[in-house]
Design a protein around this motif. Structure first.
Motif, PDB file in Angstrom:
ATOM      1  N   ASN A   1       0.822  -1.216  -0.229  1.00  0.00           N
ATOM      2  CA  ASN A   1      -0.205  -0.223   0.077  1.00  0.00           C
ATOM      3  C   ASN A   1       0.997   0.872   0.011  1.00  0.00           C
ATOM      4  N   ASP A   2       2.015   1.777  -1.371  1.00  0.00           N
ATOM      5  CA  ASP A   2       2.595   2.207  -1.382  1.00  0.00           C
ATOM      6  C   ASP A   2       3.428   2.649   0.087  1.00  0.00           C
ATOM      7  N   LYS A   3       4.093   1.861   1.527  1.00  0.00           N
ATOM      8  CA  LYS A   3       4.727   2.049   2.276  1.00  0.00           C
ATOM      9  C   LYS A   3       5.755   1.005   2.402  1.00  0.00           C
ATOM     10  N   ILE A   4       6.206   1.468   2.389  1.00  0.00           N
ATOM     11  CA  ILE A   4       8.244   0.147   2.768  1.00  0.00           C
ATOM     12  C   ILE A   4       8.740   0.863   4.153  1.00  0.00           C
ATOM     13  N   SER A   5       9.416  -0.435   4.274  1.00  0.00           N
ATOM     14  CA  SER A   5      10.036  -0.531   5.673  1.00  0.00           C
ATOM     15  C   SER A   5      11.628  -1.641   5.339  1.00  0.00           C
TER      16      SER A   5
END
Length: 134
Positions: A84-88
């Protein structure tokens, strides 16, 4: 008669409000957030850094909660979770064997999240393999 009409309108307004607010609250509690994926990556990294100092054949299993449409992958010294357009991503002390796991099948869509057991094993000094099974 007038009081009955106002009471009916009040009840309808309350039901409409619950119909709008209820799903928003439910989606917020069942969907993942940046904090949740950051925590997952830090848990993997913590165990990987511990294993990095041990010899070949040593392993460790850690529970990871994967959310619908997320991908867990490793690249050189990085372990990442994206969705969902989040990266860690976090950088480890040692190298990871290439790994890519996406939680996006029909079961994932129905459940929204599922716990997997991710095992890490030291292949040779300074190199770790990662494999998740649910």
């Amino acid at each position: 008669m007038e009081e009955t009409i106002w009471m009916i309108f009040g009840i309808l307004a309350m039901l409409i409000a619950l119909g709008i607010i209820g799903p928003l609250i439910y989606n917020q509690s069942t969907s993942f957030s940046q904090e949740k994926i950051d925590f997952q990556v830090k848990q993997i990294l913590k165990q990987a850094n511990f294993l990095c100092n041990t010899g070949p054949g040593n392993s460790f299993t850690i529970p990871i909660t994967m959310y619908y449409n997320t991908t867990l992958y490793t690249n050189e010294d990085r372990v990442c979770i994206s969705g969902n357009d989040k990266i860690s991503c976090q950088i480890s002390k040692c190298e990871f064997e290439p790994y890519n796991f996406t939680f996006s099948n029909d079961l994932a869509k129905r459940l929204n999240s599922l716990e997997y057991q991710c095992s890490m094993e030291v292949i040779y000094k300074g190199s770790i393999s990662l494999n998740c099974e649910g």
